[in-house]
Scaffold this motif. Structure first.
Motif, short mmCIF file in Angstrom:
data_model
loop_
_atom_site.label_atom_id
_atom_site.label_comp_id
_atom_site.label_asym_id
_atom_site.label_seq_id
_atom_site.Cartn_x
_atom_site.Cartn_y
_atom_site.Cartn_z
N VAL A 1 30.78 -33.36 10.70
CA VAL A 1 30.55 -34.75 11.12
C VAL A 1 29.84 -35.51 10.01
N GLN A 2 30.28 -36.73 9.78
CA GLN A 2 29.62 -37.57 8.78
C GLN A 2 29.21 -38.91 9.38
N ASN A 3 28.09 -39.39 8.89
CA ASN A 3 27.61 -40.74 9.24
C ASN A 3 27.44 -40.98 10.73
N ALA A 4 26.97 -39.99 11.43
CA ALA A 4 26.72 -40.18 12.87
C ALA A 4 25.28 -40.63 13.08
N ILE A 5 25.08 -41.40 14.13
CA ILE A 5 23.71 -41.74 14.54
C ILE A 5 23.50 -41.15 15.92
N ILE A 6 22.51 -40.27 16.01
CA ILE A 6 22.24 -39.56 17.26
C ILE A 6 20.82 -39.94 17.66
N ASN B 1 24.05 -37.53 8.36
CA ASN B 1 23.85 -37.97 9.74
C ASN B 1 22.38 -38.28 9.98
N GLU B 2 22.13 -39.09 10.99
CA GLU B 2 20.76 -39.48 11.29
C GLU B 2 20.45 -39.12 12.73
N LEU B 3 19.40 -38.33 12.93
CA LEU B 3 19.02 -37.94 14.29
C LEU B 3 17.57 -38.38 14.52
N MET B 4 17.37 -39.29 15.46
CA MET B 4 15.99 -39.72 15.70
C MET B 4 15.72 -40.00 17.18
N GLU C 1 23.79 -30.43 5.23
CA GLU C 1 23.03 -30.99 4.11
C GLU C 1 22.96 -32.52 4.20
N HIS C 2 21.91 -33.02 3.61
CA HIS C 2 21.71 -34.48 3.49
C HIS C 2 21.70 -35.18 4.85
N ASN C 3 21.11 -34.55 5.82
CA ASN C 3 20.92 -35.22 7.11
C ASN C 3 19.46 -35.65 7.24
N VAL C 4 19.24 -36.69 8.01
CA VAL C 4 17.87 -37.19 8.20
C VAL C 4 17.51 -37.01 9.66
#
Lengths: 193, 455
Positions: free
Chosen positions: B276-281, B301-304, B321-324
């Motif tokens: 998965v790329q560029n997801a906002i969770i 991806n961004e999980l907050m 890799e490279h997830n926030v």
């Protein structure tokens, strides 16, 4: 007092007997294990797909169908995959050293057989669980027949897979391709009876 | 033609056909006049068999067709832009047909219909849409096969759909609830689905929106394969094998969903992000699953603000890799996190309930680092029976002894001291009421002590 001595003697005898029996059993088990090891050195058997099996690579449930593949490791542990592409990805990452036998299933009969002996058909439009587009056949003639009937497809053998471009042929845009022959979806409007 | 007119005579008493074009009266007069010319009237059973299809055939574009109450056993095809409304108790009981209702035309509205569909065909469905801008609402489907299939269908709206599969079938033999294939900009909301394979399955589609739905007792609640810009919010997924499976997607937005009690299988997951790329969770509640969030082969991806609680494993990374990941709360999970071959993820500013934090400078950030070691996963992957020794003292000892390189670990450099998702602290009113209740109890206790002993 006499009774107590008798009881202790009987218990001691029983313990000895038990120890002797278990010793025999151990020997028997060891013998059996040695025999099994000797036979499994050359032949690995594929496991059936269970409801709880998930693909080692993509974490999807492994459907019990013609696309399922598996690797039986030299320690006899079985790894299942829902798509031959996932299996190939695992091999690329982990090497072939620990592989006892890799199995694929015949597209028509769903019978398990050795991955190295298979003939493969590839086309982007062949539907497989992870969209790698490759299916396996025991008989080359059946693979050719599939290509004839499907209208398109590339015939590959095990050696060809090394140079194959392994990737998921995903189409995220939702626009139908004219050449796409979707086996499940295309004839949807034909039948009413 | 003759037969057709006769049948309409039978129907017109119970059916209202409203025509926007204005020649309704003329047409009705024609039907009545013609129908009186014939003595032979087909029996009512025959008429009922084909009634709905005839109503549809007879209607003009823009008409509204009301289907009388009854049980219908013939499939229908809607091939013109009309509104079809079921009066009370309209049931389609369709056995062994490829589909019960097919919508071929654009701008069709179908409302208040029940379908009972029995078929084990893998290429069939109770309801098939292969056109655009249609609306389905208040549709109830019981099915042994697939529920609704959108095939190259765009801009459709499906809402208040109640769909139930066959709970007696093993999950491997069930089919999808709502299945979308190459269909864009559709909306599904306020629907309930249970006992199917995948509740809502979307493949090779883009810009679909799914909200306020509830899916239970199925294999996967929501399953995306190769989609772009899909939005999933305020949905629930409970008691399934897995809650949401998001695979091979780009630009997916997942927020305010509740993924709970998905633990029917040893491999159950709350939320899977695979390739998965560029997801906002964000702002999801993920609780009581086997693995809360599993991020595999996923990047950027961004999980907050997610509440990940009471799962066996809270967060698991594999080749991600490279997830926030920030401002999430990981609490009361048996294992808060696991990481494997995962580098360059930003995992700072999260709350970990098992972290013994130390805040020296009062900024409510711990000055101690929180680390997730992949040792346990590595070992149990190789030798699954070692799972039995999970968190045994020997295992913890081994974990400390076998040092894993820091770049392979999941590390939070600045863990939060406070749970960012906790309810607001007690208000003054709450404090006051607590004080009053306490005082009453204290007084009562004292009274009991002093008065209770007197005789």
């Amino acid at each position: 007092m006499k009774n107590r001595i008798f009881l202790v003697t009987v218990l001691a005898a029983l313990l000895l007997a038990l120890a002797a029996c278990s010793g025999d059993n151990n020997d028997a088990t060891e013998d059996k294990n040695t025999d099994e090891a000797a036979t499994t050195e050359t032949a690995y058997e594929p496991e059936d797909v269970k409801d709880t099996d998930v693909c080692e690579v993509c974490a999807m449930a492994v459907p019990n169908n013609e696309h399922a593949t598996q690797i039986v490791l030299t320690n006899e542990r079985s790894l299942k995959f829902d798509d031959i592409g996932c299996m190939y990805e695992w091999i690329e990452e982990n090497g072939e050293e620990d592989i006892g036998t890799a199995f694929v299933r015949d597209f028509n009969s769903e019978e398990w057989f050795d991955f190295n002996e298979a003939t493969f058909v590839f086309d982007e439009s062949i539907e497989t669980p992870m969209a790698y587009g490759i299916i396996s056949f025991i008989e080359e003639s059946e693979a050719e027949q599939f290509i004839d009937e499907f209208g398109t497809g590339e015939l590959l053998d095990r050696a060809d897979l090394t140079n194959h471009e392994w990737k998921m042929y995903k189409d995220m845009d939702g626009h139908d391709h004219d050449e796409h022959d979707h086996e499940e979806h295309d004839d949807m409007n034909e039948d009413e009876a | 033609m003759l037969f057709f007119v006769i049948k309409l005579k039978v129907q017109h008493n119970t059916t209202i056909i409203q025509q926007k074009g204005g020649d309704l009266l003329k047409r009705l007069l024609g039907i009545i006049t013609f129908s009186f010319l014939f003595i032979i009237v087909p029996n009512s059973a025959d008429a009922k068999e084909n009634l709905v299809q005839q109503l549809v055939d007879y209607a003009d574009a823009g008409d509204t067709v009301h289907i009388p109450s009854g049980i219908y056993e013939e499939p229908i095809i809607i091939d013109k832009p009309i509104t079809v409304i079921g009066n009370k108790d309209v049931y389609f009981t369709i056995n062994n047909h490829k589909q019960a209702i097919t919508i071929d035309a654009d701008n069709v509205s179908l409302q208040h219909i029940s379908i009972n569909y029995h078929s084990d065909r893998t290429d069939g469905a109770a309801l098939v849409i292969n056109s655009n801008r249609n609306q389905l609402d208040h549709i109830t489907i019981e099915t042994t096969g697939r529920g609704i299939f959108l095939d190259n269908a765009h801009e459709n709206i499906l809402h208040h759909i109640t769909l139930r599969g066959n709970e007696r079938l093993p999950i491997q033999s069930r089919q999808r609830g709502i299945d979308m294939w190459k269909s864009n900009e559709n909306t599904i909301h306020d629907s309930t689905i249970s006992h199917v394979e995948d509740g809502i399955y979307i493949e090779s589609s883009s810009h679909n929106v799914v909200y306020d739905n509830r899916i239970t007792y199925s294999r996967y609640g929501y399953h995306l394969m190769f989609t772009k810009e899909t939005e999933l919010y305020r949905n629930e997924s409970a008691e399934n094998i897995s809650g949401m499976m998001i695979m091979g997607t780009n630009g997916t937005k997942v927020y305010e969903n509740k993924l709970t009690f998905n633990q029917k299988n040893v491999q159950s997951l709350g939320l899977l992000l695979f390739d998965v790329q560029n997801a906002i969770i964000k702002q999801n509640k993920i609780a009581h699953n086997r693995i809360g969030i599993f991020v595999e082969d996923a990047t950027e991806n961004e999980l907050m603000n997610n509440d990940v609680t009471n799962n066996f494993i809270g967060l698991q990374f594999k080749r991600a890799e490279h997830n926030v990941i920030y401002n999430n709360a990981f609490s009361a999970n048996v294992v808060q996190g696991q990481a494997e071959d995962s580098m360059n993820n930003e995992t700072n500013y999260n709350y970990w309930s098992d972290h013994q934090g130390l805040d020296i400078d009062g900024d409510r950030l711990s000055n101690l680092t929180y680390k997730v070691d992949p040792f346990y996963l590595h070992l149990t992957n190789e030798y699954p029976p070692y799972r039995l020794l999970f968190q045994s003292p020997g295992f913890v000892f081994l974990e400390n002894m076998m040092h894993t390189p820091i770049e392979q670990q999941l590390v939070d450099q600045t863990p939060l001291i406070d749970n960012p998702l906790d309810e607001a602290p007690l208000t003054k009113d709450n404090n006051k009421s607590t004080f009053i209740v306490s005082t009453i109890f204290l007084t009562l206790s004292l009274l009991t002590i002093y008065m209770g002993v007197k005789k």
